[in-house]
Design a protein around this motif. Structure first.
Motif, short mmCIF file in Angstrom:
data_model
loop_
_atom_site.label_atom_id
_atom_site.label_comp_id
_atom_site.label_asym_id
_atom_site.label_seq_id
_atom_site.Cartn_x
_atom_site.Cartn_y
_atom_site.Cartn_z
N SER A 162 0.81 -0.82 -0.08
CA SER A 162 -0.20 0.42 0.21
C SER A 162 0.52 0.96 0.34
CB SER A 162 -0.87 0.51 0.91
OG SER A 162 -1.88 -0.68 1.26
N ALA A 163 1.86 0.89 0.28
CA ALA A 163 3.10 1.92 0.76
C ALA A 163 3.46 3.02 -0.86
CB ALA A 163 3.78 2.55 2.13
N PHE A 204 -7.23 -4.81 4.91
CA PHE A 204 -6.80 -3.49 4.11
C PHE A 204 -7.50 -2.75 5.10
CE2 PHE A 204 -10.39 -5.67 1.12
CZ PHE A 204 -9.65 -5.61 -0.14
N LEU A 205 -7.15 -3.15 6.61
CA LEU A 205 -7.66 -1.91 7.75
C LEU A 205 -6.13 -1.53 7.54
CD1 LEU A 205 -8.67 -0.31 10.10
CD2 LEU A 205 -8.25 -2.71 11.68
N LEU A 206 -4.89 -2.16 8.05
CA LEU A 206 -3.41 -1.98 7.94
C LEU A 206 -3.62 -0.53 6.86
CD1 LEU A 206 -1.66 -4.97 9.55
CD2 LEU A 206 -2.43 -2.38 10.21
N GLY A 207 -3.51 -1.54 5.03
CA GLY A 207 -3.05 -1.03 4.45
C GLY A 207 -3.62 0.10 4.46
N LYS A 208 -4.88 0.51 4.30
CA LYS A 208 -5.38 2.22 4.18
C LYS A 208 -5.17 3.29 5.69
CE LYS A 208 -7.52 1.31 0.39
NZ LYS A 208 -6.60 1.48 0.12
N SER A 209 -4.49 2.67 6.60
CA SER A 209 -3.96 3.62 7.72
C SER A 209 -2.85 3.52 6.89
CB SER A 209 -3.49 2.56 8.50
OG SER A 209 -5.77 1.55 9.39
N THR A 210 -1.83 2.90 6.65
CA THR A 210 -0.50 3.45 5.81
C THR A 210 -0.93 3.90 4.42
OG1 THR A 210 0.14 1.27 6.39
CG2 THR A 210 1.29 2.28 4.71
#
Length: 252
Positions: free
Chosen positions: A87-88, A178-184
């Motif tokens: 994601s980053a 998804f939660l970690l990806g969107k937060s990143t």
């Protein structure tokens, strides 16, 4: 787009509420519905920015629902970590390049998702033989797609379906990723100065409407057959993919 008309805000509220209902019904799908519709009104990057708060809200709620969360995380936490990294990188790519081609990429991802049932004809035994390596690959690819077009679900779905884990584990593991990806992605956008106050002022209320839709979808999922609804949703996604291709060609 730093200023929004009342009509644009009202449309966005309806879109995220509907996407939340889809997510509540099936356990995933919010970005698959919300991003292409909002991208038709703005561009892919702005659509992703507007749905950051709603995405995080529905992922967190969906992940916590159903119990036995520790077992799901303990088994598939590494997929979420690779999703974070992807994601980053995907967000950096999105910010650095012209956003219009991502309309076409998003359309292609949607088509891949819609044709996913045909992937069963392919030999995916390597996923079960090498679950760690294939999970890392699925997480990284899902993160890259999530960072650029906000749709990382197809890559993760192929992995988890081939792993043949229970539906609850699939929903919890994917929503954790998804939660970690969107937060990143939110942190990356903020560091790059792309997460403006105007976007935040719109995104936060959208999160409330997304949760309302999510709750309605959860209520519906317990009372109605999802088969006809899923068929209708697939037709809508085909239409959106076609419209995104038209917009891509128009803005070349």
């Amino acid at each position: 787009m730093d200023a929004y008309s009342l009509n644009e805000i009202l449309v966005a509220l309806l879109v995220v509420a509907f996407a939340g209902a889809v997510h509540g019904t099936f356990g995933l799908g919010f970005p698959m519905v919300a991003t292409p519709v909002l991208a038709l009104l703005t561009d892919v990057q702005t659509a992703i920015l507007l749905t950051l708060a709603p995405n995080i809200a529905v992922n967190l709620w969906s992940m916590l629902r159903g119990g036995n969360l520790g077992a799901s995380i303990g088994r598939f936490w590494f997929v979420a970590v690779w999703m974070l990294a992807g994601s980053a990188v995907g967000t950096l790519i999105l910010v650095a390049l012209d956003p219009n081609p991502f309309r076409l990429l998003l359309a292609l991802v949607i088509v891949l998702y819609l044709l996913g049932d045909r992937l069963t004809q392919v030999d995916w035994n390597g996923i079960r033989r090498y679950p760690r390596a294939s999970g890392a690959g699925a997480g990284l690819l899902g993160g890259l797609l999530g960072g650029t077009v906000n749709v990382g679900g197809p890559a993760l779905m192929v992995y988890f379906l081939e792993m043949r884990v229970p539906a609850l584990v699939v929903v919890q593991a994917i929503n954790l990723a998804f939660l970690l990806g969107k937060s990143t992605q939110a942190v990356t956008f903020a560091a790059l100065g792309a997460l403006t106050p105007a976007l935040l002022l719109v995104s936060l209320p959208l999160g409330v409407f997304a949760l309302a839709g999510l709750r309605a979808g959860m209520w519906l999922s317990d009372r109605f057959s999802a088969e006809a609804y899923r068929h209708w949703l697939r037709g809508l996604l085909w239409l959106l993919a076609g419209l995104l291709v038209v917009q891509f060609l128009r803005d070349l």
